[in-house]
Design a protein around this motif. Sequence first.
Motif, PDB file in Angstrom:
ATOM      1  N   LEU A  41     -16.273  27.061   0.097  1.00  0.00           N
ATOM      2  CA  LEU A  41     -16.658  25.656  -0.071  1.00  0.00           C
ATOM      3  C   LEU A  41     -16.829  25.248  -1.524  1.00  0.00           C
ATOM      4  O   LEU A  41     -17.251  24.111  -1.790  1.00  0.00           O
ATOM      5  CB  LEU A  41     -17.967  25.386   0.684  1.00  0.00           C
ATOM      6  N   VAL A  42     -16.505  26.142  -2.458  1.00  0.00           N
ATOM      7  CA  VAL A  42     -16.761  25.836  -3.871  1.00  0.00           C
ATOM      8  C   VAL A  42     -15.501  25.796  -4.728  1.00  0.00           C
ATOM      9  O   VAL A  42     -15.481  25.117  -5.762  1.00  0.00           O
ATOM     10  CB  VAL A  42     -17.768  26.846  -4.477  1.00  0.00           C
ATOM     11  N   HIS A  91     -18.891  13.238  10.977  1.00  0.00           N
ATOM     12  CA  HIS A  91     -18.804  12.123  10.036  1.00  0.00           C
ATOM     13  C   HIS A  91     -17.757  11.135  10.519  1.00  0.00           C
ATOM     14  O   HIS A  91     -16.674  11.533  10.959  1.00  0.00           O
ATOM     15  CB  HIS A  91     -18.397  12.609   8.643  1.00  0.00           C
ATOM     16  N   ASP A 147     -11.036  13.624   1.105  1.00  0.00           N
ATOM     17  CA  ASP A 147     -12.441  13.228   0.988  1.00  0.00           C
ATOM     18  C   ASP A 147     -13.250  13.547   2.246  1.00  0.00           C
ATOM     19  O   ASP A 147     -14.401  13.973   2.158  1.00  0.00           O
ATOM     20  CB  ASP A 147     -12.538  11.734   0.681  1.00  0.00           C
ATOM     21  N   LEU A 150     -14.048  17.244   2.075  1.00  0.00           N
ATOM     22  CA  LEU A 150     -14.984  17.586   1.012  1.00  0.00           C
ATOM     23  C   LEU A 150     -16.403  17.139   1.350  1.00  0.00           C
ATOM     24  O   LEU A 150     -17.376  17.864   1.109  1.00  0.00           O
ATOM     25  CB  LEU A 150     -14.538  16.949  -0.304  1.00  0.00           C
ATOM     26  N   ASN A 151     -16.534  15.954   1.926  1.00  0.00           N
ATOM     27  CA  ASN A 151     -17.861  15.456   2.285  1.00  0.00           C
ATOM     28  C   ASN A 151     -18.487  16.280   3.401  1.00  0.00           C
ATOM     29  O   ASN A 151     -19.703  16.527   3.405  1.00  0.00           O
ATOM     30  CB  ASN A 151     -17.772  13.983   2.700  1.00  0.00           C
ATOM     31  N   TRP A 153     -17.767  19.487   3.970  1.00  0.00           N
ATOM     32  CA  TRP A 153     -18.105  20.776   3.368  1.00  0.00           C
ATOM     33  C   TRP A 153     -19.446  20.697   2.644  1.00  0.00           C
ATOM     34  O   TRP A 153     -20.263  21.617   2.733  1.00  0.00           O
ATOM     35  CB  TRP A 153     -17.021  21.199   2.377  1.00  0.00           C
ATOM     36  N   GLN A 154     -19.660  19.598   1.934  1.00  0.00           N
ATOM     37  CA  GLN A 154     -20.920  19.427   1.219  1.00  0.00           C
ATOM     38  C   GLN A 154     -22.091  19.364   2.188  1.00  0.00           C
ATOM     39  O   GLN A 154     -23.149  19.980   1.954  1.00  0.00           O
ATOM     40  CB  GLN A 154     -20.871  18.161   0.362  1.00  0.00           C
ATOM     41  N   ALA A 155     -21.918  18.641   3.293  1.00  0.00           N
ATOM     42  CA  ALA A 155     -22.989  18.529   4.287  1.00  0.00           C
ATOM     43  C   ALA A 155     -23.278  19.877   4.934  1.00  0.00           C
ATOM     44  O   ALA A 155     -24.440  20.218   5.191  1.00  0.00           O
ATOM     45  CB  ALA A 155     -22.601  17.495   5.345  1.00  0.00           C
ATOM     46  N   ALA A 157     -22.629  22.876   3.591  1.00  0.00           N
ATOM     47  CA  ALA A 157     -23.210  23.759   2.578  1.00  0.00           C
ATOM     48  C   ALA A 157     -24.710  23.542   2.485  1.00  0.00           C
ATOM     49  O   ALA A 157     -25.488  24.484   2.302  1.00  0.00           O
ATOM     50  CB  ALA A 157     -22.542  23.517   1.221  1.00  0.00           C
ATOM     51  N   ALA A 158     -25.138  22.274   2.638  1.00  0.00           N
ATOM     52  CA  ALA A 158     -26.567  21.960   2.615  1.00  0.00           C
ATOM     53  C   ALA A 158     -27.293  22.573   3.806  1.00  0.00           C
ATOM     54  O   ALA A 158     -28.514  22.735   3.786  1.00  0.00           O
ATOM     55  CB  ALA A 158     -26.765  20.444   2.605  1.00  0.00           C
ATOM     56  N   ASN A 162     -21.256  28.795   3.784  1.00  0.00           N
ATOM     57  CA  ASN A 162     -20.494  29.084   2.569  1.00  0.00           C
ATOM     58  C   ASN A 162     -19.000  29.215   2.826  1.00  0.00           C
ATOM     59  O   ASN A 162     -18.237  29.495   1.912  1.00  0.00           O
ATOM     60  CB  ASN A 162     -21.009  30.356   1.887  1.00  0.00           C
TER      61      ASN A 162
END
Length: 229
Positions: A41-42, A91, A147, A150-151, A153-155, A157-158, A162
């Motif tokens: 995810l990075v 989402h 997008d 990516l959004n 993945w960010q959610a 990861a929180a 990983n």
Amino acid sequence: MGIFRKLSEHIKHKGLRATVAKIWKHFFFAHQELLWMERDLVTPVPPHKLRPYAPLRLETITPHNTLAFSKHFGDRVGTMAELAVEGHTGHMYLNEQGEAVAFIWGSKVNYHDRHYYGCWFPVRPGEFFEFGGEQIRAYWGTTLSVDLQLNLWQAMAAQGCNKVVDVCEYHNIPALKLHIRMGYKEQGRIMNIYTLFGRWRFYRETAYSGSRLDALRKPASAAVTASAA
């Protein structure tokens, strides 16, 4: 009479062989190969040439806001609510009229896909299973396809994840190319789905070596060197 007319039109446009193959898969036997893919995810997404899109509003899907799918995904309203109730992370992207034009889902637990493939997709600790990503035709070829991932993945990861894993049909070339563009790697596993007489389904996971996607990758530009005489 309508069936024969449709059959004749299909033969006219697709050919006899393609028509017979479709009938065979629908009524007798079908085999789908789902390639397992993964990605951290990075690592940055490779450069792309997708076009921009008008601003959209991202909202988390809940059991109470799924009517936003009515315009473009009317047959999914109930499914979206069910997935939200089950606790998966979803989402959706809304236009100025409040209509959902794209969506994507992630699951931190083993996912039972009873709405489409009918099988279980296991999820290991630290991973999440990405599924259901879709957007209406007007947004094909735009950066929305990047997008929305990516959004998500960010959610995820929180939430302590990983790695993202998902499956992609081997014959879905556009989806496979999207995975290549996003930097996914093959796991060397295939979920095989067999359908008999359009009714009974059986599942089996197999392994493979090498790459199934190399033929779809764009060849690297050859370096041109000039040698002095």
